[in-house]
Enzyme design. Sequence first.
Site, PDB file in Angstrom:
ATOM      1  N   ASN A  32       0.851  -1.199   0.000  1.00 50.05           N
ATOM      2  CA  ASN A  32       0.000   0.000   0.000  1.00 50.05           C
ATOM      3  C   ASN A  32       0.885   1.247   0.000  1.00 50.05           C
ATOM      4  OD1 ASN A  32       0.565   0.746   2.860  1.00 50.05           O
ATOM      5  ND2 ASN A  32      -0.391  -1.258   3.200  1.00 50.05           N
ATOM      6  N   PHE A  68      -4.692   2.734  14.859  1.00 46.25           N
ATOM      7  CA  PHE A  68      -5.030   3.739  13.857  1.00 46.25           C
ATOM      8  C   PHE A  68      -6.171   3.207  13.009  1.00 46.25           C
ATOM      9  CE2 PHE A  68      -2.159   7.399  13.346  1.00 46.25           C
ATOM     10  CZ  PHE A  68      -1.328   7.169  14.437  1.00 46.25           C
ATOM     11  N   LYS A  89      10.139 -16.503 -10.842  1.00 42.99           N
ATOM     12  CA  LYS A  89       9.280 -15.466 -11.415  1.00 42.99           C
ATOM     13  C   LYS A  89       8.128 -16.113 -12.183  1.00 42.99           C
ATOM     14  CE  LYS A  89       9.225 -11.602 -14.559  1.00 42.99           C
ATOM     15  NZ  LYS A  89       9.716 -11.147 -15.832  1.00 42.99           N
ATOM     16  N   ASP A 148      -4.097  -6.615   4.678  1.00 40.25           N
ATOM     17  CA  ASP A 148      -5.073  -7.532   5.289  1.00 40.25           C
ATOM     18  C   ASP A 148      -4.932  -8.946   4.736  1.00 40.25           C
ATOM     19  OD1 ASP A 148      -6.220  -5.690   7.008  1.00 40.25           O
ATOM     20  OD2 ASP A 148      -7.513  -4.883   5.422  1.00 40.25           O
ATOM     21  N   LYS A 168     -10.944  -4.310  18.735  1.00 39.25           N
ATOM     22  CA  LYS A 168      -9.517  -4.610  18.917  1.00 39.25           C
ATOM     23  C   LYS A 168      -9.050  -4.299  20.345  1.00 39.25           C
ATOM     24  CE  LYS A 168      -8.781  -3.706  14.007  1.00 39.25           C
ATOM     25  NZ  LYS A 168      -7.794  -3.904  12.954  1.00 39.25           N
ATOM     26  N   LYS A 223     -13.602  -0.469  15.274  1.00 37.92           N
ATOM     27  CA  LYS A 223     -12.215  -0.967  15.399  1.00 37.92           C
ATOM     28  C   LYS A 223     -11.703  -0.800  16.830  1.00 37.92           C
ATOM     29  CE  LYS A 223     -11.113  -0.206  10.577  1.00 37.92           C
ATOM     30  NZ  LYS A 223     -10.475   0.613   9.567  1.00 37.92           N
TER      31      LYS A 223
HETATM   32  N1  CTP Z   1      -4.071  -3.756  11.781  1.00 33.95           N
HETATM   33  C1  CTP Z   1      -3.392  -4.852  12.260  1.00 33.95           C
HETATM   34  N2  CTP Z   1      -3.392  -6.013  11.553  1.00 33.95           N
HETATM   35  C2  CTP Z   1      -4.065  -6.126  10.396  1.00 33.95           C
HETATM   36  C3  CTP Z   1      -4.768  -5.008   9.897  1.00 33.95           C
HETATM   37  C4  CTP Z   1      -4.752  -3.822  10.623  1.00 33.95           C
HETATM   38  O1  CTP Z   1      -2.788  -4.768  13.309  1.00 33.95           O
HETATM   39  N3  CTP Z   1      -4.053  -7.265   9.742  1.00 33.95           N
HETATM   40  C5  CTP Z   1      -4.087  -2.530  12.584  1.00 33.95           C
HETATM   41  C6  CTP Z   1      -3.490  -1.309  11.921  1.00 33.95           C
HETATM   42  O2  CTP Z   1      -2.126  -1.162  12.220  1.00 33.95           O
HETATM   43  C7  CTP Z   1      -4.311  -0.182  12.529  1.00 33.95           C
HETATM   44  C8  CTP Z   1      -5.649  -0.817  12.809  1.00 33.95           C
HETATM   45  O3  CTP Z   1      -5.424  -2.223  12.849  1.00 33.95           O
HETATM   46  O4  CTP Z   1      -3.763   0.259  13.747  1.00 33.95           O
HETATM   47  C9  CTP Z   1      -6.732  -0.521  11.796  1.00 33.95           C
HETATM   48  O5  CTP Z   1      -6.230  -0.770  10.510  1.00 33.95           O
HETATM   49  P1  CTP Z   1      -7.138  -0.495   9.237  1.00 33.95           P
HETATM   50  O6  CTP Z   1      -6.387  -0.906   8.003  1.00 33.95           O
HETATM   51  O7  CTP Z   1      -7.718   0.893   9.285  1.00 33.95           O
HETATM   52  O8  CTP Z   1      -8.386  -1.444   9.487  1.00 33.95           O
HETATM   53  P2  CTP Z   1      -8.627  -2.985   9.354  1.00 33.95           P
HETATM   54  O9  CTP Z   1      -8.751  -3.538  10.722  1.00 33.95           O
HETATM   55  O10 CTP Z   1      -7.620  -3.611   8.459  1.00 33.95           O
HETATM   56  O11 CTP Z   1     -10.083  -2.985   8.699  1.00 33.95           O
HETATM   57  P3  CTP Z   1     -10.546  -2.565   7.202  1.00 33.95           P
HETATM   58  O12 CTP Z   1      -9.360  -2.787   6.311  1.00 33.95           O
HETATM   59  O13 CTP Z   1     -11.663  -3.463   6.943  1.00 33.95           O
HETATM   60  O14 CTP Z   1     -10.946  -1.114   7.286  1.00 33.95           O
END
Ligand code: CTP
Length: 420
Positions: free
Chosen positions: A223, A337, A302, A292, A355, A351
Site C-alpha cells: 500500500n 489507527f 518469477k 489484510d 480490537k 475498530k
Molecule cells: N491492523 C493490524 N493487523 C491487520 C490489519 C490492521 O494490526 N491485519 C491494525 C493497523 O495497524 C491499525 C488498525 O489495525 O492500527 C486498523 O487498521 P485499518 O487498516 O484501518 O483497518 P482494518 O482492521 O484492516 O479494517 P478494514 O481494512 O476493513 O478497514
Amino acid sequence: MESAHILIGLSGSIAAFKIATLVSSLTKQGYEVRVIETKHAASFIGPLTLAALSHNEVYMDEFDGTNEAMIPHIELSRWADVFLIAPADANILAKAAHGLGDDLLSSTILAATCPMLAAPAMNVHMYENPATQANLQTLHERGWTIIDPAYGMLACQEAGRGRMAEPEELEKNIKAILENKAIAASVAQGDSSIDQKPLAGKRVVVSAGPTQESLDPVRFLSNHSSGKQGYAIARAARDLGAQVTLVSGPVSLEALQGVRMVPVVSALDLEKAMIEEARDADFIIMAAAVADYRFKDHHEQKMKKTGDVLTLELVKNPDILAGLGQNKKPGQILCGFAMETENLDTNARVKLESKNCDLLIANNLRTKGAGFQTDTNVVSLLFPDHTEHLGLQSKEALGHTILKTMLALQKGEDPDVIVR
Ligand code: CTP
C-alpha cells in the site's frame, strides 16, 4: 553529569585526528574521558596526544603489562557510562557485530554493558559493502547508536559517504545518551522534578510503514503508506525521554538515531516482532498499514505470463492489533489507527472496540492535509467513552499529543486536558 565516564575507542582511520578535538572538549567540560587505541589507530594519532588531552593514560593493547589496570577490558567496560567507537573502521564494526575479541578494543566492546555508539569512517565502497551494512544493521538492532558518516571527498581521493561525523556531532550524541541515562536513573529513584521528559523510564513500541506481501521474487502486494506518522511518533517518544523500539516496514525514511530499529517486510514478520516487543512495553502504537491479505501461494521463481485473465488467491493475514488487544498486559496502553474513506467515526469506533484499544486515531484519506504521504494530519481521537476531533497539525505535533494522551490514560488522568 559533570563526572560522567566516557570511554572512547579508536580504530584505524585517518579520521582519528578529529578525536583530539572531541577529547579536549569533553575534558574541558569536566567529563572523565578514557581512550583505547588499536595499533592501527596509534599510527594516525599518537597515544601521547590523547593522554595529554584526556589527563589519563591511553590503553593500547591487552595484557602488555604497561597498563595500571590488571584486566583492562573488564575494568574499562565496568568504568564506562557510555562507550563511543570513533573512528569505527569496517574491521571493528565486523568484530563487534560478530562478537570477536582479539585485542583490547574488541574485548572491551564484548564486555561492555553501557550504551554504545559508533561513528563509522572508511572508504565509500567499504561503507556500502553489504557486509558492512549488515554489520551496522546488526549493531543498530542491538541498540547501538550509529552516527552516520557524511558525504564528501574522502582521504582516499574518492567522493562519497564515509567521512566520519564531526566532533560536535559525536559530542551531541554522547550527551543525549548521558541525559537519557540520568533521567532514567532519576525516575528509578522517584525524582518527579523531570517533567520535561515525561516518558523517561517508559518503553514505547511503535510500528510504522506498509507491509509487503511477496508473490514471487519480483512482485509484491502493498500500500501507499510512507511511514511518516509512525516515525514521527517514535521521534516524539524518544524526545520525551522514552526507550523506543520502532518496528518498520519497508520505507524510504532514514533510520532514527537513539531509537532501536526492527525492520520487517511482511505482516507475518510484523506480527512476530510485535508480539516479542510487546512483552515489556508500556505503550504500543500500531501505526503500520498492515496488508489484510497475503498470497496463498508464494512462487520461488518469477511467474510467467499465461492467459488474458489471471486469478490469484489471497488468504487473510492475522489482525495484529486485535491480538495485542486480547493479550494486553496490566497497565499497558494500546493505541491503534484507522484509515477510512467514508463513515469515519462509526467505522473507527468498531475498530476501537473490537480490537480492545485504549485509544484509536482515525483519519480520512480524503481529507485535505491527512493521509499517507503528507507531513500533516487531521484526525479524531477515539476513547472508549467519547471522541475528540483535532484540526490540521504536523505529524510531529500529533506524535507528541498521542504519547501525552497515552501517559494521561496510564496515570488515570483526564486525557482531554492534553487534547483541548
Ligand atoms: N491492523 C493490524 N493487523 C491487520 C490489519 C490492521 O494490526 N491485519 C491494525 C493497523 O495497524 C491499525 C488498525 O489495525 O492500527 C486498523 O487498521 P485499518 O487498516 O484501518 O483497518 P482494518 O482492521 O484492516 O479494517 P478494514 O481494512 O476493513 O478497514
